[in-house]
Write an enzyme that holds these catalytic residues in place. Sequence first.
Site, PDB file in Angstrom:
ATOM      1  N   HIS A  76      71.763  56.095  24.034  1.00  0.00           N
ATOM      2  CA  HIS A  76      71.889  54.836  24.330  1.00  0.00           C
ATOM      3  C   HIS A  76      70.293  54.311  24.438  1.00  0.00           C
ATOM      4  CE1 HIS A  76      73.043  50.929  26.006  1.00  0.00           C
ATOM      5  NE2 HIS A  76      74.392  51.059  25.286  1.00  0.00           N
TER       6      HIS A  76
ATOM      7  N   GLY B 205      80.561  47.384  24.723  1.00  0.00           N
ATOM      8  CA  GLY B 205      80.043  47.551  26.172  1.00  0.00           C
ATOM      9  C   GLY B 205      81.267  46.511  26.910  1.00  0.00           C
ATOM     10  N   GLY B 206      80.621  45.350  27.312  1.00  0.00           N
ATOM     11  CA  GLY B 206      81.076  44.425  28.068  1.00  0.00           C
ATOM     12  C   GLY B 206      82.543  44.200  27.954  1.00  0.00           C
TER      13      GLY B 206
ATOM     14  N   SER C 119      77.217  43.304  21.686  1.00  0.00           N
ATOM     15  CA  SER C 119      77.917  41.927  21.748  1.00  0.00           C
ATOM     16  C   SER C 119      79.051  41.788  20.668  1.00  0.00           C
ATOM     17  CB  SER C 119      76.716  40.886  21.447  1.00  0.00           C
ATOM     18  OG  SER C 119      75.863  40.914  22.686  1.00  0.00           O
TER      19      SER C 119
ATOM     20  N   GLY D   3      74.559  43.360  25.266  1.00  0.00           N
ATOM     21  CA  GLY D   3      74.809  42.470  26.554  1.00  0.00           C
ATOM     22  C   GLY D   3      74.117  41.230  26.452  1.00  0.00           C
TER      23      GLY D   3
ATOM     24  N   GLU E 193      69.534  52.188  26.939  1.00  0.00           N
ATOM     25  CA  GLU E 193      69.700  51.953  28.196  1.00  0.00           C
ATOM     26  C   GLU E 193      69.175  53.306  28.885  1.00  0.00           C
ATOM     27  OE1 GLU E 193      73.375  50.349  29.249  1.00  0.00           O
ATOM     28  OE2 GLU E 193      72.759  48.464  28.104  1.00  0.00           O
TER      29      GLU E 193
ATOM     30  N   GLU F  63      72.882  50.008  17.381  1.00  0.00           N
ATOM     31  CA  GLU F  63      72.988  49.223  18.425  1.00  0.00           C
ATOM     32  C   GLU F  63      71.401  48.486  18.673  1.00  0.00           C
ATOM     33  OE1 GLU F  63      76.352  49.789  21.263  1.00  0.00           O
ATOM     34  OE2 GLU F  63      74.650  51.017  22.077  1.00  0.00           O
TER      35      GLU F  63
ATOM     36  N   ASN G  54      82.153  51.548  25.925  1.00  0.00           N
ATOM     37  CA  ASN G  54      81.081  52.243  26.886  1.00  0.00           C
ATOM     38  C   ASN G  54      81.201  51.326  28.165  1.00  0.00           C
ATOM     39  OD1 ASN G  54      78.764  53.069  28.169  1.00  0.00           O
ATOM     40  ND2 ASN G  54      77.365  51.997  26.620  1.00  0.00           N
ATOM     41  N   TRP G  55      81.729  51.964  29.118  1.00  0.00           N
ATOM     42  CA  TRP G  55      81.892  51.138  30.540  1.00  0.00           C
ATOM     43  C   TRP G  55      80.607  51.318  31.249  1.00  0.00           C
ATOM     44  CZ3 TRP G  55      87.093  51.698  33.690  1.00  0.00           C
ATOM     45  CH2 TRP G  55      88.079  51.052  32.648  1.00  0.00           C
ATOM     46  N   LYS G  56      79.633  51.912  30.712  1.00  0.00           N
ATOM     47  CA  LYS G  56      78.160  51.876  31.494  1.00  0.00           C
ATOM     48  C   LYS G  56      78.295  52.134  33.039  1.00  0.00           C
ATOM     49  CE  LYS G  56      76.517  48.932  27.907  1.00  0.00           C
ATOM     50  NZ  LYS G  56      75.592  47.897  27.453  1.00  0.00           N
TER      51      LYS G  56
END
Length: 258
Positions: free
Chosen positions: A102, A236-237, A215, A177, A104, A171, A16-18
Amino acid sequence: MTGKDQMSRRPLIAGNWKMFGRRADLSEIRALSAATTDAPSDLELAICPPVTLLAAAVEAAAGSRIGMGGQDCRAGGDGAFTGDVNAAMLVDAGAVWCIVGHSERRQGHGETDADVAAKAKAAMAAGLTPIICIGETLEERQAGQAAAVVQRQIAGSVPADAPSTVVVAYEPVWAIGTGLTPTLGEIADTHAAIRVALADGRQGAEGIRILYGGSVKPGNAAEIFRVNGVDGALVGGASLKAADFAAIIAAHPAAARR
Ligand code: PGA
């Protein structure tokens, strides 16, 4: 720790590149495509880039193992909805997956379980496979409510008639993150609670994959993948750089079995 039942679900590792990535970063997609050409065929791989890069990412990954996805979709057809993108548009850009719900979006855009269920249905109707995200906050975990929260989110966000192809991503909000992760036992327990909730009234629910997200890094992926009930990861990251994401993929037991 991998159970027999789990072996029948094809593991999925999705990135997930957000809201990160420019055209220059398509080189990471090309590098990941090259790095995963001989990834085990029983592993499914996905990247959800920002919508601005979706069509170009599909092109960059052409002929590779990686399917592309959206990060959200509006439920419904075309219309006068400035700034929104619907599932049919994602399909048109070459997507095969779509993240919905998500945290977010639940937290930053006020999306409710009903909104998420509507988006999941819209994604399915357009031919996308939804990755439906759920997860408790730190306060909810500390209050001993993690299982109850995810069970309520499953009941509200995963349509009752969802086919076994839909994917759920667990999640924990506080792990996203932050570099923090639940213990392996907590991941196992929560995945088990989710599995129980999925089975409630859904045909073929045992085939629904439950990913862990929050994470996931090259250094902890192997132990997380081995947790009973974990059918893959939403990353993610660490999905932004091909080297990190490829290391996570290589850490899956399916890769080690080869
Ligand atoms: P993270 O994000 O891997 O950067 O924690 C996961 C996610 O939000 O999907």
